[in-house]
Design a protein around this motif. Structure first.
Motif, PDB file in Angstrom:
ATOM      1  N   LEU A  94     104.064  18.779   8.608  1.00  0.00           N
ATOM      2  CA  LEU A  94     103.105  18.305   7.606  1.00  0.00           C
ATOM      3  C   LEU A  94     101.921  17.537   8.197  1.00  0.00           C
ATOM      4  O   LEU A  94     100.810  17.630   7.655  1.00  0.00           O
ATOM      5  N   GLY A  98      98.867  19.264   6.484  1.00  0.00           N
ATOM      6  CA  GLY A  98      98.054  18.474   5.578  1.00  0.00           C
ATOM      7  C   GLY A  98      98.588  18.444   4.156  1.00  0.00           C
ATOM      8  O   GLY A  98      99.747  18.775   3.889  1.00  0.00           O
ATOM      9  N   ASP A  99      97.704  18.084   3.210  1.00  0.00           N
ATOM     10  CA  ASP A  99      98.098  17.853   1.824  1.00  0.00           C
ATOM     11  C   ASP A  99      97.874  19.053   0.911  1.00  0.00           C
ATOM     12  O   ASP A  99      98.324  19.053  -0.239  1.00  0.00           O
ATOM     13  N   ARG A 168     103.269  24.143  -1.804  1.00  0.00           N
ATOM     14  CA  ARG A 168     102.657  22.816  -1.776  1.00  0.00           C
ATOM     15  C   ARG A 168     103.572  21.870  -0.997  1.00  0.00           C
ATOM     16  O   ARG A 168     104.806  22.035  -1.033  1.00  0.00           O
ATOM     17  N   PRO A 169     103.014  20.870  -0.336  1.00  0.00           N
ATOM     18  CA  PRO A 169     103.872  19.879   0.325  1.00  0.00           C
ATOM     19  C   PRO A 169     104.868  19.212  -0.615  1.00  0.00           C
ATOM     20  O   PRO A 169     105.915  18.732  -0.180  1.00  0.00           O
ATOM     21  N   THR A 170     104.569  19.234  -1.918  1.00  0.00           N
ATOM     22  CA  THR A 170     105.469  18.620  -2.902  1.00  0.00           C
ATOM     23  C   THR A 170     106.829  19.308  -2.972  1.00  0.00           C
ATOM     24  O   THR A 170     107.766  18.748  -3.550  1.00  0.00           O
ATOM     25  N   ASP A 173     109.252  16.940  -1.653  1.00  0.00           N
ATOM     26  CA  ASP A 173     109.301  15.575  -2.173  1.00  0.00           C
ATOM     27  C   ASP A 173     110.728  15.237  -2.614  1.00  0.00           C
ATOM     28  O   ASP A 173     111.390  16.028  -3.281  1.00  0.00           O
TER      29      ASP A 173
END
Length: 233
Positions: A94, A98-99, A168-170, A173
């Motif tokens: 990550l 990135g985001d 998505r990076p989510t 989470d």
């Protein structure tokens, strides 16, 4: 958009070929499997590609260089002697990814998916490419609903995850709350798979998908590699 090509596996089903060559560097149709991906990523306008490595990882950079021959910037991330698995590999990458949403592709598949056709902004946490079930995986993985949502629940016919998607990076989470403490999760960096996180996101309506009806091969055995090589010759 950036991309990550999963390249850290040991390729145990592909032995003896992978005793001396990592699976993504095995050749089909005159070039390494990973080069087919790099060419398609470049054609889709992607500039930065992460290649996570472990088994025989020191062979990738001499073989591929910095990516400039394809108009790419390659970022090699060495995971050490034990691969971090798919979830751990994303978490570890990550800082480079990135985001923003990024493209994921398994280094040991071959496909004619046009990466540019995938949505750059998935509605949820992921958008997956699904394919017809191969003979070695007849049950499939997930259900593609009529509205484009992907589900893990129900009795409808399933399709197989192609190892290609936009994430998505989510997606990772709260991963510890979702998967608990499997073996390797307490390591630094942690080792954990992405599949339970995908199923969790599906249960919340956060995964979409599309059915790719073109060519796709899970290059998992020497026999499948030989068949692909003959097809591409």
């Amino acid at each position: 958009m950036k991309a990550i090509i999963f390249s850290a596996g040991k390729g145990e089903r592909m032995r003896p070929l992978t005793l001396h060559t990592p699976k993504p560097l095995l050749v089909a149709g005159g070039k390494p499997l990973i080069v087919w991906h790099l060419e398609r990523l470049a054609a889709a306008g992607i500039d930065d590609v992460v290649i996570n490595t472990s088994w025989l990882g020191d062979q990738f950079e001499p073989a591929l260089g910095d990516g400039s021959r394809w108009g790419l910037r390659l970022h090699y991330i060495d995971e050490g002697p034990v691969p971090l698995e798919t979830g751990g590999g994303i978490l570890n990458a990550l800082p480079v990814l990135g985001d923003a949403p990024f493209l994921v592709v398994n280094g040991d598949v071959w496909t004619d998916v046009e990466f540019a056709s995938l949505p750059k902004q998935p509605h949820g946490d992921a958008h997956l490419i699904l394919v017809d079930n191969p003979v070695q995986h007849p049950r499939g993985d997930f259900i593609l609903q009529a509205d484009g949502q992907v589900s893990n629940e129900g009795e409808a016919p399933r399709l197989t995850y192609a190892g290609v998607g936009i994430y998505r990076p989510t997606i990772i989470d709260g991963w510890r709350e979702v998967i608990g403490e499997p073996e390797g999760a307490a390591a630094t960096p942690p080792q954990f798979g992405l599949a339970p996180l995908m199923r969790h996101a599906m249960s919340r309506g956060r995964v979409s998908g599309q059915h790719h009806r073109g060519k796709w091969t899970d290059v998992g055995t020497p026999e499948r590699l030989a068949a692909l090589d003959a097809e591409l010759a």
